[in-house]
Structures are given as C-alpha cells and as structure tokens.
Scaffold this motif. Structure first.
Motif, PDB file in Angstrom:
ATOM      1  N   ALA A  27       0.788  -1.221  -0.053  1.00 33.63           N
ATOM      2  CA  ALA A  27      -0.108   0.035  -0.213  1.00 33.63           C
ATOM      3  C   ALA A  27       0.934   1.176  -0.023  1.00 33.63           C
ATOM      4  N   LEU A  28       0.160   2.468  -0.117  1.00 34.22           N
ATOM      5  CA  LEU A  28       0.913   3.593   0.063  1.00 34.22           C
ATOM      6  C   LEU A  28       0.776   3.906   1.547  1.00 34.22           C
ATOM      7  N   PHE A  88      -0.909   3.593 -14.781  1.00 26.15           N
ATOM      8  CA  PHE A  88      -1.688   3.642 -13.335  1.00 26.15           C
ATOM      9  C   PHE A  88      -1.136   2.306 -12.773  1.00 26.15           C
ATOM     10  N   PHE A  89      -0.558   2.590 -11.403  1.00 24.71           N
ATOM     11  CA  PHE A  89      -0.206   1.424 -10.718  1.00 24.71           C
ATOM     12  C   PHE A  89      -1.077   1.396  -9.299  1.00 24.71           C
ATOM     13  N   PHE A 127      -0.936   5.299  -7.887  1.00 21.95           N
ATOM     14  CA  PHE A 127       0.558   5.889  -8.241  1.00 21.95           C
ATOM     15  C   PHE A 127       0.529   6.155  -9.811  1.00 21.95           C
ATOM     16  N   GLU A 128       0.186   7.198 -10.116  1.00 19.75           N
ATOM     17  CA  GLU A 128      -0.119   7.755 -11.735  1.00 19.75           C
ATOM     18  C   GLU A 128       1.348   8.178 -11.896  1.00 19.75           C
ATOM     19  N   VAL A 129       1.668   7.785 -13.150  1.00 24.97           N
ATOM     20  CA  VAL A 129       2.925   8.314 -13.838  1.00 24.97           C
ATOM     21  C   VAL A 129       2.488   8.792 -15.186  1.00 24.97           C
ATOM     22  N   GLY A 130       2.710   9.985 -15.559  1.00 30.00           N
ATOM     23  CA  GLY A 130       2.385  10.665 -16.873  1.00 30.00           C
ATOM     24  C   GLY A 130       3.396  11.054 -17.392  1.00 30.00           C
TER      25      GLY A 130
END
Length: 267
Positions: free
Chosen positions: A4-5, A181-182, A189-192
């Motif tokens: 988890a975060l 999207f993770f 946890f989004e990476v753009g």
C-alpha cells in the motif's frame, strides 16, 4: 511485497502556515511530532497519511529537509510504501539494482531522481479527527502523480523493480499524454508522460496530489468559504465523476479534488 501507499511527505519552509493550510484543506486536526531537528505534522486519512515536515533545529532529519529545500524547494518530497517484511523487501530491491539505505526503522531509496521510503506502515492508525462534520472532511487520497520524460524507464523502475501493480498503460493523443496507473492498496500511483516531448534521461518529478471527496460540490463550498482559490466543479474524465482544482494549495503542491467513481447499477 509492497502492499500500500503509507504516506506522502511534503517539505516546507513555513511550517505553521503549511500546517494551517492542510488543516483547512483536509478538514482534519493534525498530530504534531517534532524530533531529530524537524517539525512534523501528520494528517492520517483512511488509506494513507500526509506528513508536513520542516527543519526546526539540529538533527539528521532537519539536515535532510534543509538539503531538500535548498536543492528543490518546497513540495512533495517522499513517497513511502508499506511492506510486510522490511528486511526482505529491502534486500530484494537492492538485488534488483535500486539504491537502498537503512535509516532508523525505514529504508530510503533513490530512484529516477525521486526519494522513496519502505516502511512497516502506520499499523493501527486511525483517521485524524475532523474539524467539523466528518462528511465535510477529505476522507482519502485518490492518487499521487509523477511526471516522467521516460515512460519505459518508469515501467522498468516502478513496475519491474519496485514491483508495483500496473493496472493500465494508456496513451491518449487527444490529451497528448501517456499514463501508467499502478495500484497501491486503496490508492493509485500515476505516472504521466507527454507524447509531445522527446524521451530523455531527465529525472522524474512529483507532479501533484489528487484527493477524494464524497460530495465535491459541498466540499468546494467549504473550501471556498475557507478562502481557497478554486476552479469550478467540472465533469471528470471518467464518466459520472466530478473534479475541481485547488490553485493555491499549501507549499505550491498541484492539487485536485475528485469524486469517487459511481457505483455500478445493480443487475
């Protein structure tokens, strides 16, 4: 391995102003935790915690925050991941080629230019008390956003090395972006990456935080009354959702508030 975060740390120079800002934004009372040369305020939510941290004296934590502020200024500094077995997880990530460093009861990791932490987690932590009605407080974080100039590197680091659960890899020419999207427990946890910018080895950056709201219109009204500079509530990209931007969030952190996805209609 990573379950988890756990929390997100925001480094600030003006501690009292930042804590007051997040108190008004989240609608919750913080837990103050000064130690090791740093002033800390913890806002516990249902699926993670926000740590506001500033240097306040002599000590290793204060020195690390000062170094961060000198190098990069205020803003999101650390993303902490929960693990069930800290020693085993740290050993595995080191074997996968990540730079790990044991510090007290956590492991610090530097990857793609960003700072991360592995931690056993906020075991037994309850949400911080709401200032007023619980329904008027922000209940959870929806996602933390990372910007990258190298999405394939991001897949290799966050997916293959950290082992985060990749749920969607989407390129949208209309938006000019590719998004990864993770899933991290009950957060994302989004990476753009921009489809218009060339791929490079430039470091990644924390690009913002997206908070959830049970009733976006009601929360928008409360935040407007509290003096925040807000956009209008608008339709979100996902059908049935609503979103608005907080233009003057504490420490200059890019911030949006959005509703949860609507529940599916019963069969």
């Amino acid at each position: 391995m990573i379950t988890a975060l756990d929390h997100v740390a925001v480094a600030v120079r003006g501690f009292e102003a930042a804590v007051d800002g997040y108190r008004r934004l989240l609608g919750r009372e913080p837990e103050l935790d000064p130690r090791d040369g740093a002033a800390r305020a913890w806002f516990h939510l249902s699926n993670m915690a926000l740590e506001v941290i500033a240097p306040s004296g002599e000590g290793p934590a204060g020195e690390r925050v000062r170094a961060r502020l000198e190098a990069a200024g205020e803003g999101v500094w650390i993303c902490a991941f929960q693990v069930a077995d800290l020693e085993a997880a740290s050993r595995l990530l080191a074997r996968r080629g990540l730079e790990t460093e044991p510090v007290a009861a956590v492991t610090r990791i530097r990857a793609a230019g960003l700072d991360f932490v592995l931690t056993p987690g906020r075991i037994g932590a309850q949400p911080s008390p709401a200032i007023g009605a619980e329904a008027a407080a922000i209940p959870a974080l929806d996602h933390v956003v990372v910007g990258t100039r190298n999405p394939e590197r991001a897949l290799a680091i966050y997916g293959a090395k950290f082992g985060l659960d990749l749920r969607l890899d989407r390129a949208n020419p209309q938006w000019g972006a590719r998004q990864l999207f993770f899933r991290l427990g009950d957060a994302v946890f989004e990476v753009g990456a921009s489809l218009k910018a060339p791929v490079s080895d430039a470091p990644d950056r924390f690009s913002g935080l997206a908070w959830r709201a049970a009733d976006p219109e009601a929360l928008h009204a409360r935040l407007a009354a509290a003096g925040f500079d807000l956009s209008q509530v608008r339709a979100g990209r996902k059908p049935g959702t609503k979103v608005f931007t907080v233009r003057d969030a504490p420490a200059g952190v890019p911030t949006i508030v959005l509703s949860a996805e609507p529940a599916p209609e019963p069969a």
